[in-house]
Design a protein around this motif. Sequence first.
Motif, PDB file in Angstrom:
ATOM      1  N   LYS A   1       0.832  -1.197   0.000  1.00 41.94           N
ATOM      2  CA  LYS A   1       0.000   0.000   0.000  1.00 41.94           C
ATOM      3  C   LYS A   1       0.866   1.246   0.000  1.00 41.94           C
ATOM      4  CE  LYS A   1      -3.969  -1.985   2.428  1.00 41.94           C
ATOM      5  NZ  LYS A   1      -4.925  -1.773   1.330  1.00 41.94           N
ATOM      6  N   SER A   2       0.329   2.322  -0.576  1.00 41.44           N
ATOM      7  CA  SER A   2       1.008   3.608  -0.509  1.00 41.44           C
ATOM      8  C   SER A   2       0.526   4.361   0.713  1.00 41.44           C
ATOM      9  CB  SER A   2       0.712   4.437  -1.776  1.00 41.44           C
ATOM     10  OG  SER A   2      -0.646   4.853  -1.774  1.00 41.44           O
ATOM     11  N   ILE A   3       1.221   5.450   1.040  1.00 40.60           N
ATOM     12  CA  ILE A   3       0.853   6.226   2.213  1.00 40.60           C
ATOM     13  C   ILE A   3      -0.569   6.767   2.104  1.00 40.60           C
ATOM     14  CG2 ILE A   3       1.864   8.326   1.249  1.00 40.60           C
ATOM     15  CD1 ILE A   3       1.716   7.379   4.952  1.00 40.60           C
TER      16      ILE A   3
ATOM     17  N   ASP B   1      -4.879   2.975  11.820  1.00 39.70           N
ATOM     18  CA  ASP B   1      -5.031   4.070  12.765  1.00 39.70           C
ATOM     19  C   ASP B   1      -3.670   4.585  13.213  1.00 39.70           C
ATOM     20  OD1 ASP B   1      -7.791   3.992  12.696  1.00 39.70           O
ATOM     21  OD2 ASP B   1      -7.925   2.524  14.319  1.00 39.70           O
ATOM     22  N   TYR B   2      -2.624   3.875  12.833  1.00 39.06           N
ATOM     23  CA  TYR B   2      -1.263   4.250  13.218  1.00 39.06           C
ATOM     24  C   TYR B   2      -0.781   5.475  12.454  1.00 39.06           C
ATOM     25  CZ  TYR B   2       3.842   3.801  13.483  1.00 39.06           C
ATOM     26  OH  TYR B   2       5.181   4.035  13.635  1.00 39.06           O
ATOM     27  N   ILE B   3      -1.231   5.584  11.230  1.00 43.34           N
ATOM     28  CA  ILE B   3      -0.810   6.711  10.409  1.00 43.34           C
ATOM     29  C   ILE B   3      -1.914   7.050   9.416  1.00 43.34           C
ATOM     30  CG2 ILE B   3       0.319   5.284   8.659  1.00 43.34           C
ATOM     31  CD1 ILE B   3       2.474   7.491   8.486  1.00 43.34           C
ATOM     32  N   ALA B   4      -2.047   8.332   9.111  1.00 41.07           N
ATOM     33  CA  ALA B   4      -3.097   8.753   8.180  1.00 41.07           C
ATOM     34  C   ALA B   4      -2.582   9.884   7.303  1.00 41.07           C
ATOM     35  CB  ALA B   4      -4.336   9.204   8.944  1.00 41.07           C
ATOM     36  N   ALA B   5      -3.195  10.040   6.167  1.00 40.28           N
ATOM     37  CA  ALA B   5      -2.830  11.107   5.243  1.00 40.28           C
ATOM     38  C   ALA B   5      -4.085  11.870   4.852  1.00 40.28           C
ATOM     39  CB  ALA B   5      -2.152  10.540   3.993  1.00 40.28           C
ATOM     40  N   VAL B   6      -3.937  13.161   4.650  1.00 39.53           N
ATOM     41  CA  VAL B   6      -5.057  13.972   4.176  1.00 39.53           C
ATOM     42  C   VAL B   6      -5.471  13.467   2.797  1.00 39.53           C
ATOM     43  CG1 VAL B   6      -5.791  16.289   3.484  1.00 39.53           C
ATOM     44  CG2 VAL B   6      -4.303  15.991   5.483  1.00 39.53           C
ATOM     45  N   PRO B   7      -6.730  13.187   2.569  1.00 42.06           N
ATOM     46  CA  PRO B   7      -7.157  12.708   1.251  1.00 42.06           C
ATOM     47  C   PRO B   7      -6.767  13.696   0.151  1.00 42.06           C
ATOM     48  CG  PRO B   7      -8.921  12.460   2.847  1.00 42.06           C
ATOM     49  CD  PRO B   7      -7.860  13.278   3.524  1.00 42.06           C
ATOM     50  N   ASN B   8      -6.270  13.145  -0.925  1.00 34.97           N
ATOM     51  CA  ASN B   8      -5.873  13.967  -2.069  1.00 34.97           C
ATOM     52  C   ASN B   8      -6.635  13.462  -3.289  1.00 34.97           C
ATOM     53  OD1 ASN B   8      -4.572  15.759  -3.767  1.00 34.97           O
ATOM     54  ND2 ASN B   8      -2.702  14.554  -3.916  1.00 34.97           N
ATOM     55  N   PRO B   9      -7.798  14.068  -3.594  1.00 39.59           N
ATOM     56  CA  PRO B   9      -8.597  13.583  -4.715  1.00 39.59           C
ATOM     57  C   PRO B   9      -7.773  13.475  -5.998  1.00 39.59           C
ATOM     58  CG  PRO B   9      -9.781  15.264  -3.489  1.00 39.59           C
ATOM     59  CD  PRO B   9      -8.377  15.264  -2.959  1.00 39.59           C
ATOM     60  N   SER B  10      -7.883  12.333  -6.626  1.00 35.16           N
ATOM     61  CA  SER B  10      -7.099  12.090  -7.833  1.00 35.16           C
ATOM     62  C   SER B  10      -7.611  12.934  -8.995  1.00 35.16           C
ATOM     63  CB  SER B  10      -7.157  10.605  -8.216  1.00 35.16           C
ATOM     64  OG  SER B  10      -6.618   9.799  -7.197  1.00 35.16           O
ATOM     65  N   ARG B  11      -6.685  13.497  -9.755  1.00 38.80           N
ATOM     66  CA  ARG B  11      -7.054  14.172 -10.993  1.00 38.80           C
ATOM     67  C   ARG B  11      -7.135  13.116 -12.089  1.00 38.80           C
ATOM     68  NH1 ARG B  11      -6.339  19.800 -10.600  1.00 38.80           N
ATOM     69  NH2 ARG B  11      -6.310  20.305  -8.393  1.00 38.80           N
ATOM     70  N   VAL B  12      -8.215  13.142 -12.824  1.00 33.55           N
ATOM     71  CA  VAL B  12      -8.427  12.126 -13.850  1.00 33.55           C
ATOM     72  C   VAL B  12      -7.496  12.366 -15.034  1.00 33.55           C
ATOM     73  CG1 VAL B  12     -10.099  11.140 -15.466  1.00 33.55           C
ATOM     74  CG2 VAL B  12     -10.819  11.796 -13.153  1.00 33.55           C
ATOM     75  N   ILE B  13      -6.836  11.320 -15.472  1.00 35.17           N
ATOM     76  CA  ILE B  13      -5.978  11.381 -16.653  1.00 35.17           C
ATOM     77  C   ILE B  13      -6.396  10.288 -17.619  1.00 35.17           C
ATOM     78  CG2 ILE B  13      -3.635  11.009 -17.530  1.00 35.17           C
ATOM     79  CD1 ILE B  13      -2.529  12.324 -15.077  1.00 35.17           C
ATOM     80  N   ASN B  14      -6.687  10.673 -18.837  1.00 34.60           N
ATOM     81  CA  ASN B  14      -7.033   9.723 -19.882  1.00 34.60           C
ATOM     82  C   ASN B  14      -5.772   8.935 -20.257  1.00 34.60           C
ATOM     83  OD1 ASN B  14      -7.270   8.708 -22.660  1.00 34.60           O
ATOM     84  ND2 ASN B  14      -9.235   9.768 -22.686  1.00 34.60           N
ATOM     85  N   LEU B  15      -5.817   7.627 -20.065  1.00 37.54           N
ATOM     86  CA  LEU B  15      -4.624   6.814 -20.279  1.00 37.54           C
ATOM     87  C   LEU B  15      -4.182   6.802 -21.740  1.00 37.54           C
ATOM     88  CD1 LEU B  15      -5.191   3.761 -17.904  1.00 37.54           C
ATOM     89  CD2 LEU B  15      -3.976   5.906 -17.493  1.00 37.54           C
ATOM     90  N   ASP B  16      -5.132   6.886 -22.670  1.00 34.66           N
ATOM     91  CA  ASP B  16      -4.758   6.954 -24.087  1.00 34.66           C
ATOM     92  C   ASP B  16      -3.999   8.245 -24.379  1.00 34.66           C
ATOM     93  OD1 ASP B  16      -5.881   4.512 -24.734  1.00 34.66           O
ATOM     94  OD2 ASP B  16      -7.831   5.370 -25.234  1.00 34.66           O
ATOM     95  N   VAL B  17      -4.439   9.327 -23.729  1.00 36.24           N
ATOM     96  CA  VAL B  17      -3.734  10.607 -23.881  1.00 36.24           C
ATOM     97  C   VAL B  17      -2.330  10.505 -23.306  1.00 36.24           C
ATOM     98  CG1 VAL B  17      -3.665  13.001 -23.075  1.00 36.24           C
ATOM     99  CG2 VAL B  17      -5.803  12.041 -23.951  1.00 36.24           C
TER     100      VAL B  17
END
Length: 282
Positions: A97-99, A105-121
């Motif tokens: 897993k990534s951070i 509950d030992y460690i948490a990260a502020v949610p960072n909404p993913s920016r959508v990237i078109n894989l074909d692009v």
Amino acid sequence: MENQPVTIPWGTQKRLQYLEGKLYWEGKVNRGDLTAAFGISIPQASVDFTKYQEMAPQNIAYNASAKYYEPTESFSPLFIELSADAYFSTMSCSPTKSITTCESDYIAAVPNPSRVINLDVLRTLVQSIKNKKVVSVDYRSFNNPQPGNTRLISPHSFGTDGSRWHVRAYCHESNAFKDFVIGRIASAVIESDSDIDVDSDKNWFNFIDVIIGPNPTLNDAQKNIVAMDYGMTDFRLEFKCRIALLYYLMKKLGIDQNGSERAGNEQQIVAINLDEIKTAMR
């Protein structure tokens, strides 16, 4: 951390890295840690421990009464990097897993909404960079948000501000190197060979020294806290940044590029060489 021989399989290296990390950071490790983290058998974990003892006998000792391994006083890392960033990115969660996806509950990260990237692009951009091609893109900007805003670009690099990715490219419409947010490229088609000399993108290939320090409006005790937080020496921290990324850096650090005197609780650090930075960004 030393480079490891290529004869060690990648999977084994990852397990030995994890073993060494648990050994150093948590002060103990056993075979169960490896089986739980990697889903391997007890015999395989035993093989990994034997391998590590062969490679770094000065690092590890077995505590027979507690039934786990401990680091020795002469511990010297062979696989891990001794830094806080390395710990949080590789040791604080399961190796799978990534951070940002660590379910603990030992460690948490502020949610960072993913920016959508078109894989074909993205695939088209990668191929255009690797093969030095001109690409026709349908780019949606705030100035031109409607479909059909087609332009020709010659990409050469990728960059990120930690939140979204952009492609650095020569824009044949404006005759200048620019950043294009990949998530705003609706489509991309390779057109032809590019004759653009990417080395002429001076803002990308040239760096500037950025010097930051505590906000002068802070009191001495507060300045000491900021200096400690950033590891400053004499209330200064100097590092290099690509000129093309300066805008994103200033935004990320929350530094007012207009140089207005914001209160220290709003802007704890300032760019000491702000005038030089602003000149480079023009």
